[in-house]
Design a protein around this motif. Structure first.
Motif, PDB file in Angstrom:
ATOM      1  N   LEU A  82       0.850  -1.177   0.000  1.00 33.72           N
ATOM      2  CA  LEU A  82       0.000   0.000   0.000  1.00 33.72           C
ATOM      3  C   LEU A  82       0.891   1.233   0.000  1.00 33.72           C
ATOM      4  O   LEU A  82       1.809   1.344   0.823  1.00 33.72           O
TER       5      LEU A  82
ATOM      6  N   VAL B 201      -9.151   0.535   5.112  1.00 34.11           N
ATOM      7  CA  VAL B 201      -7.842   1.193   5.113  1.00 34.11           C
ATOM      8  C   VAL B 201      -8.086   2.676   4.876  1.00 34.11           C
ATOM      9  O   VAL B 201      -8.871   3.051   3.993  1.00 34.11           O
TER      10      VAL B 201
ATOM     11  N   SER C  60      -2.121   3.209  12.681  1.00 34.94           N
ATOM     12  CA  SER C  60      -1.155   3.653  11.685  1.00 34.94           C
ATOM     13  C   SER C  60      -0.080   2.588  11.498  1.00 34.94           C
ATOM     14  O   SER C  60       0.601   2.198  12.450  1.00 34.94           O
TER      15      SER C  60
ATOM     16  N   VAL D 229      -4.424   0.895   8.948  1.00 39.95           N
ATOM     17  CA  VAL D 229      -4.887  -0.434   8.545  1.00 39.95           C
ATOM     18  C   VAL D 229      -5.552  -1.128   9.736  1.00 39.95           C
ATOM     19  O   VAL D 229      -5.374  -0.712  10.887  1.00 39.95           O
TER      20      VAL D 229
ATOM     21  N   TYR E  93      -0.119   9.148   5.875  1.00 35.43           N
ATOM     22  CA  TYR E  93      -0.367   7.996   6.741  1.00 35.43           C
ATOM     23  C   TYR E  93      -1.064   6.862   5.994  1.00 35.43           C
ATOM     24  O   TYR E  93      -1.743   7.088   4.989  1.00 35.43           O
ATOM     25  N   CYS E  94      -0.909   5.677   6.556  1.00 32.67           N
ATOM     26  CA  CYS E  94      -1.648   4.499   6.112  1.00 32.67           C
ATOM     27  C   CYS E  94      -2.169   3.791   7.362  1.00 32.67           C
ATOM     28  O   CYS E  94      -1.401   3.152   8.082  1.00 32.67           O
TER      29      CYS E  94
ATOM     30  N   THR F 185       1.135   5.684  -0.498  1.00 28.32           N
ATOM     31  CA  THR F 185       0.552   7.008  -0.669  1.00 28.32           C
ATOM     32  C   THR F 185       1.662   7.993  -0.969  1.00 28.32           C
ATOM     33  O   THR F 185       2.765   7.907  -0.401  1.00 28.32           O
TER      34      THR F 185
ATOM     35  N   MET G 269      -5.921   5.984   3.926  1.00 31.66           N
ATOM     36  CA  MET G 269      -4.549   6.244   3.466  1.00 31.66           C
ATOM     37  C   MET G 269      -4.494   7.523   2.655  1.00 31.66           C
ATOM     38  O   MET G 269      -5.355   7.780   1.817  1.00 31.66           O
TER      39      MET G 269
ATOM     40  N   LEU H 217     -11.274   1.207   0.880  1.00 29.17           N
ATOM     41  CA  LEU H 217     -10.207   2.195   1.001  1.00 29.17           C
ATOM     42  C   LEU H 217     -10.820   3.587   1.076  1.00 29.17           C
ATOM     43  O   LEU H 217     -11.667   3.941   0.251  1.00 29.17           O
TER      44      LEU H 217
END
Length: 234
Positions: A3, A124, A159, A194, A191-192, A5, A126, A90
Motif C-alpha cells: 500500500l 484502510v 497507523s 490499517v 499515513y496508512c 501514498t 490512506m 479504502l
C-alpha cells in the motif's frame, strides 16, 4: 500487499505516476496529480480541477469501484471498494486547507459520517492527512490529530508506520513532507491506517528519502507491505 501514498506536488499523470513503479504498489493513492487520459477499474481519479486531483491506482489482480459519496463530506475523503485477493474499503485522503472543515477537522468529520462503512467492512484509510499531533493545539480538541487517531483506534485501525516502527504520533523519525522543499523543515503528514490484525503482519513500512525524491515532490512516498495470508504480494 503493498500500500502506497504519495503527494506528487502537481504534474501530468503519465509523467508522475510511473515514478512509483520502483516501489511496486498494489494499491496507490496519489494526491495533487492531473487526471489520466482515461479511467478504468484500475485507475480512478477525483477532483474539480483536471490538473490537480486525487488518483487511486491498482495493480494487476486488484480492481477498484468508487462508492457513492455522502453529501456534505469535506474534501477529499473518497470511499473506494477494492476487489482482489483481500477485499477491503479504502478511504483515499487528501485534506485541503481552504474549506470550512480544513485538514484534520475534515477527515475526522468524514470518519464520523462514514461510520457505517467502518462497521461493516475491513477498512484502510490512506493519504495526505496534512496533520500531525504536534499541531493539536491549533484545532478543537475533539477534531485534532490525536482525537482522529483515537477515533480510528475505536474502529480497529492503527497507523502502519507507528505500529511497525513503535514511534509515537508527533515524534516521527522519518518525515513525509518538506515544507517549501526545504530539508530543514520536515513534517510527517502522510499515513496508512490499517486494521489491527494487518498491522501485526507488516513486513516493512518505508518512507522515501529526502535525496532520492527531492527533484520529484516536496512529499515522500510512504509504503506499507503487509503479508496477508491470501495476498499475492511477494
Amino acid at each position: 500487499m503493498r500500500l502506497a501514498t504519495w503527494n506528487a506536488c502537481k504534474g501530468q499523470f503519465d509523467h508522475k505516476f510511473p515514478m512509483l513503479n520502483e516501489l511496486r504498489p498494489d494499491i496507490a493513492v496519489v494526491q495533487e496529480i492531473a487526471a489520466p487520459h482515461a479511467q478504468t477499474d484500475q485507475i480512478l481519479w477525483f477532483g474539480d480541477n483536471r490538473q490537480l486531483g486525487l488518483a487511486v491506482v491498482a495493480s494487476k489482480g486488484y480492481s477498484l469501484r468508487p462508492l457513492p459519496p455522502l453529501p456534505d463530506v469535506p474534501k477529499y475523503v473518497i470511499p473506494v471498494a477494492v476487489q482482489g485477493p483481500v477485499p477491503f474499503i479504502l478511504f483515499a485522503v487528501w485534506t485541503l486547507g481552504e474549506q470550512p472543515m480544513k485538514y484534520v477537522r475534515a477527515l475526522s468529520t468524514a470518519v464520523d459520517l462514514y461510520a457505517h462503512l467502518f462497521a461493516e467492512n475491513q477498512v484502510v484509510v490512506m493519504g495526505d492527512f496534512n496533520s500531525n499531533a504536534k499541531w493539536d493545539k491549533e484545532h478543537p480538541k475533539e477534531l485534532n490529530h490525536s482525537a482522529l487517531v483515537a477515533r480510528l483506534k475505536e474502529k480497529g485501525l492503527v497507523s502502519a508506520y507507528h505500529h511497525h516502527r513503535k514511534e509515537l504520533h508527533g515524534s516521527e523519525v522519518e518525515p513525509t513532507f518538506f515544507h517549501q522543499w526545504n530539508e530543514a523543515k520536515p513534517h510527517h503528514i502522510d499515513y496508512c491506517f490499517v486494521p489491527n490484525a494487518w498491522a501485526d503482519l507488516a513486513v516493512s513500512v518505508e518512507v522515501g528519502s529526502f535525496e532520492g525524491w527531492k527533484g520529484k515532490s516536496d512529499h515522500r512516498p510512504l509504503v506499507a507491505e503487509i503479508a496477508l495470508p491470501d495476498s499475492t504480494a511477494p
